[in-house]
Design an enzyme around this catalytic site. Structure first.
Site, PDB file in Angstrom:
ATOM      1  N   HIS A  56     -32.028   3.145  -8.755  1.00  0.00           N
ATOM      2  CA  HIS A  56     -31.936   3.861 -10.107  1.00  0.00           C
ATOM      3  C   HIS A  56     -30.311   3.628 -10.452  1.00  0.00           C
ATOM      4  CE1 HIS A  56     -35.032   6.112  -7.829  1.00  0.00           C
ATOM      5  NE2 HIS A  56     -35.426   6.708  -8.925  1.00  0.00           N
ATOM      6  N   ALA A  57     -29.668   2.725 -10.080  1.00  0.00           N
ATOM      7  CA  ALA A  57     -28.491   2.605 -10.686  1.00  0.00           C
ATOM      8  C   ALA A  57     -28.447   1.775 -12.024  1.00  0.00           C
ATOM      9  CB  ALA A  57     -27.517   1.381  -9.628  1.00  0.00           C
TER      10      ALA A  57
END
Length: 181
Positions: A107-108
């Site tokens: 999800h970065a």
């Protein structure tokens, strides 16, 4: 080389912090934990609390000039909090402005979207981010790891914890190439 790991005070997927950290150390480089607050950060194993880790430096006191590369671990809450912090977003953007390599997993890339640095880049991520990334101008691919050099810097992205071995190999190799000149 000195590598920044940027995280929020909580919500980091532990394995996405610890395994890349170990890969940086195994490459003979120095990882540093940078966060939006001092003290310790709380990692998670999916939705369960895991270990805490000491912060080396607060993002507001950190300079991109101190580091050779940036790693952005995932977890859902971690990048969601980072993208709401102006100093964290500016820190990420500064790595692109300086032409320094950045690696992001899971999800970065949400933080990359907020920093407005994915347009024209080919990336991968956790599948639920593909629409967000496309809407931000990126080309999303479903690959273990994607190394994109079509921009001001090398951007390495990966999908999930199962891809960590490939992610770690790709980003440490890319960081070493940049360091070698």
């Amino acid at each position: 080389m000195k590598i920044a790991f940027l995280v929020a005070p909580e919500g980091i997927e532990q394995v996405e912090l610890t395994e890349p950290w170990q890969a940086v150390e195994a490459a003979g480089d120095t990882p540093r934990l940078v966060s939006t607050q001092s003290g310790r950060v709380q990692a998670f194993d999916h939705l369960d609390k895991a270990d805490t880790f000491p912060v080396d430096q607060v993002v507001g006191e950190a300079s991109v000039d101190e580091f050779d590369g940036l790693v952005l671990p995932g977890g859902v809450a971690n990048p969601d909090a980072l993208r709401m912090d102006e100093q964290a977003v500016a820190f990420v953007r500064a790595f692109f402005d300086a032409g320094k390599p950045v690696a992001a997993i899971c999800h970065a890339p949400w933080t990359l979207i907020e920093a407005d640095v994915v347009g024209g880049r080919t990336v991968t991520s956790w599948p639920s981010l593909q629409t967000d990334l496309r809407n931000a101008g990126a080309t999303w691919v479903d690959e273990q790891v994607q190394v994109c050099t079509s921009g001001p810097n090398t951007l390495i992205t990966s999908r999930k914890p199962d891809d960590l071995k490939a992610f770690n190999a790709a980003f440490t190799e890319a960081f070493a190439k940049v360091s070698a000149g």
